[in-house]
Design an enzyme around this catalytic site. Sequence first.
Site, PDB file in Angstrom:
ATOM      1  N   LYS A  22     -13.648   0.309  15.299  1.00 37.21           N
ATOM      2  CA  LYS A  22     -12.379  -0.431  15.439  1.00 37.21           C
ATOM      3  C   LYS A  22     -11.821  -0.307  16.862  1.00 37.21           C
ATOM      4  CE  LYS A  22     -11.428   0.138  10.571  1.00 37.21           C
ATOM      5  NZ  LYS A  22     -10.679   0.803   9.506  1.00 37.21           N
ATOM      6  N   LYS A  52       7.962 -17.294 -11.017  1.00 40.99           N
ATOM      7  CA  LYS A  52       7.150 -16.154 -11.486  1.00 40.99           C
ATOM      8  C   LYS A  52       5.876 -16.704 -12.149  1.00 40.99           C
ATOM      9  CE  LYS A  52       7.421 -12.206 -14.514  1.00 40.99           C
ATOM     10  NZ  LYS A  52       8.107 -11.576 -15.607  1.00 40.99           N
ATOM     11  N   LYS A  67     -11.300  -3.958  18.341  1.00 41.48           N
ATOM     12  CA  LYS A  67      -9.915  -4.431  18.489  1.00 41.48           C
ATOM     13  C   LYS A  67      -9.417  -4.290  19.931  1.00 41.48           C
ATOM     14  CE  LYS A  67      -8.797  -3.475  13.664  1.00 41.48           C
ATOM     15  NZ  LYS A  67      -7.765  -3.835  12.706  1.00 41.48           N
ATOM     16  N   ASN A 108       0.843  -1.193   0.000  1.00 40.10           N
ATOM     17  CA  ASN A 108       0.000   0.000   0.000  1.00 40.10           C
ATOM     18  C   ASN A 108       0.879   1.245   0.000  1.00 40.10           C
ATOM     19  OD1 ASN A 108       0.610   0.850   2.767  1.00 40.10           O
ATOM     20  ND2 ASN A 108      -0.274  -1.147   3.232  1.00 40.10           N
ATOM     21  N   ASP A 128      -4.071  -5.798   4.046  1.00 38.00           N
ATOM     22  CA  ASP A 128      -5.172  -6.591   4.603  1.00 38.00           C
ATOM     23  C   ASP A 128      -5.256  -7.982   3.997  1.00 38.00           C
ATOM     24  OD1 ASP A 128      -6.365  -4.907   6.544  1.00 38.00           O
ATOM     25  OD2 ASP A 128      -6.969  -3.584   4.903  1.00 38.00           O
ATOM     26  N   PHE A 135      -4.478   3.042  14.516  1.00 42.82           N
ATOM     27  CA  PHE A 135      -4.747   4.108  13.550  1.00 42.82           C
ATOM     28  C   PHE A 135      -5.893   3.668  12.658  1.00 42.82           C
ATOM     29  CE2 PHE A 135      -1.688   7.632  13.509  1.00 42.82           C
ATOM     30  CZ  PHE A 135      -0.903   7.240  14.572  1.00 42.82           C
TER      31      PHE A 135
HETATM   32  N1  CTP Z   1      -4.089  -3.575  11.522  1.00 42.56           N
HETATM   33  C1  CTP Z   1      -3.356  -4.637  11.977  1.00 42.56           C
HETATM   34  N2  CTP Z   1      -3.324  -5.797  11.264  1.00 42.56           N
HETATM   35  C2  CTP Z   1      -4.007  -5.919  10.106  1.00 42.56           C
HETATM   36  C3  CTP Z   1      -4.763  -4.838   9.629  1.00 42.56           C
HETATM   37  C4  CTP Z   1      -4.784  -3.675  10.359  1.00 42.56           C
HETATM   38  O1  CTP Z   1      -2.722  -4.531  13.035  1.00 42.56           O
HETATM   39  N3  CTP Z   1      -3.942  -7.050   9.450  1.00 42.56           N
HETATM   40  C5  CTP Z   1      -4.127  -2.336  12.320  1.00 42.56           C
HETATM   41  C6  CTP Z   1      -3.587  -1.127  11.608  1.00 42.56           C
HETATM   42  O2  CTP Z   1      -2.196  -0.991  11.812  1.00 42.56           O
HETATM   43  C7  CTP Z   1      -4.349   0.014  12.249  1.00 42.56           C
HETATM   44  C8  CTP Z   1      -5.678  -0.624  12.612  1.00 42.56           C
HETATM   45  O3  CTP Z   1      -5.461  -2.041  12.608  1.00 42.56           O
HETATM   46  O4  CTP Z   1      -3.730   0.456  13.418  1.00 42.56           O
HETATM   47  C9  CTP Z   1      -6.794  -0.296  11.673  1.00 42.56           C
HETATM   48  O5  CTP Z   1      -6.390  -0.659  10.364  1.00 42.56           O
HETATM   49  P1  CTP Z   1      -7.368  -0.467   9.138  1.00 42.56           P
HETATM   50  O6  CTP Z   1      -6.674  -0.926   7.894  1.00 42.56           O
HETATM   51  O7  CTP Z   1      -7.933   0.910   9.183  1.00 42.56           O
HETATM   52  O8  CTP Z   1      -8.553  -1.415   9.498  1.00 42.56           O
HETATM   53  P2  CTP Z   1      -8.821  -2.910   9.241  1.00 42.56           P
HETATM   54  O9  CTP Z   1      -8.943  -3.588  10.543  1.00 42.56           O
HETATM   55  O10 CTP Z   1      -7.809  -3.459   8.304  1.00 42.56           O
HETATM   56  O11 CTP Z   1     -10.247  -2.884   8.578  1.00 42.56           O
HETATM   57  P3  CTP Z   1     -10.693  -2.303   7.145  1.00 42.56           P
HETATM   58  O12 CTP Z   1      -9.554  -2.561   6.195  1.00 42.56           O
HETATM   59  O13 CTP Z   1     -11.905  -3.052   6.838  1.00 42.56           O
HETATM   60  O14 CTP Z   1     -10.952  -0.838   7.330  1.00 42.56           O
END
Ligand code: CTP
Length: 396
Positions: A333, A286, A337, A207, A276, A319
Amino acid sequence: MLNGKSILLGITGSIAAYKSIDIIKGLRQEGASVQVIMTKASRHFISPLSIEIASDGNVYCDMFESPLSHLSLPADSDLFVIAPATANIISKYANGSADDLLSAAMLAFSSLSRPMIIAPAMNWKMYESPVFQRNLKYLISIGVKTVGPERGSLACGEEGIGRMADIGRIIEAIKGSMQEQDLAGDNILVTAGPTREYIDPIRYISNRSSGKMGYAIAKIAKRRGAEVTLISGPTSVVPPDGVNIINTETTNDMYKAVMDNISWSSIFVMSAAVADFMPAETKKEKIEKGDVSLLNLIKTTDILKEVGKLKDRPIVVGFSAEVGYKIERARRKLFEKGLDMIVFNDVTADGSGFDVDTNEVVIIDREGERKLPMMSKEDVAMKILDKIKGIKKTYG
Ligand code: CTP
């Protein structure tokens, strides 16, 4: 952050002396007033006129132009920085010599119990000399802070250790010495940057995270006296001095590094932008274009959620970077979480996106939320850490 502070800068005879102009500019931009003492040798490398212009006239060269200046300049200063500091001035100070304005002022300053920082600069043969090292160790033992030197190509064309530290590092060391150490005793674990999930040896899913926000938190926490471990995904941001760095690439690497370090952390800030999804399997060869339909994605481990579930967990901060002002997603969240605090931002807002040095965030905890105006990522880090301190106090 140096508003109202008075800094005394000593410049000695090194080729790096020309960089002193940038130190003076940087300190004045931070709100400090700067007085400068130049040695005779330094004037071969940079003219007093240039320093006079940069420091708004506050430059002193001679012990006898203003008779008691070797006492009044130290007395009026909150911090003394010598940059560049040659082997000669370090040796003179270590041995109590006071035969010119700078060495006399340093000697007088040493009785005042105020911070002194030196930024050594010399050829590696002088730096590595046992005689010089003995003098340097003595200064460190009496509380003098050193910044640098760095390794690289030296003015004489040789490679080695001896380059004066980067100006940013010198200014950060000064800020650290002027900052209240209110996080001393805390072990802060911070994650930053993106993760990479490999499809095959060449391609990965990732990302746009630059890592700047997490690095700013690590830097400010260190400045405030915390012991900081920074678990970083691949970024080009320069790590702050004095922070333990663990480099990771995939979510699984990062998860393992977090779990290995969580038990001795009092605060955990998960600012990494974890991918994610990951391929169910990383192919060893490859993959062919035509095989794209075989790409099977699965969810990565939610590192933050796993930490939130731990029995003896530290203060946990997440975050929530969203597309649009979807603050309710952040609120959700926070609870899902098991966090103490979450920092929301809308990545599409001006000055809040990727790769910029500013951010506009809302800090949400279990009691309520506070929207902050747009500010630098370092200032956002300051506010986040202030808020964490508040939570710490509530915990007792
Ligand atoms: N995070 C994490 N591990 C993952 C995904 C996210 O620890 N596999 C943490 C990120 O570092 C951030 C928080 O969870 O602090 C929220 O991440 P975000 O990407 O906004 O949310 P997601 O839980 O991934 O949900 P979504 O993508 O559906 O918004």
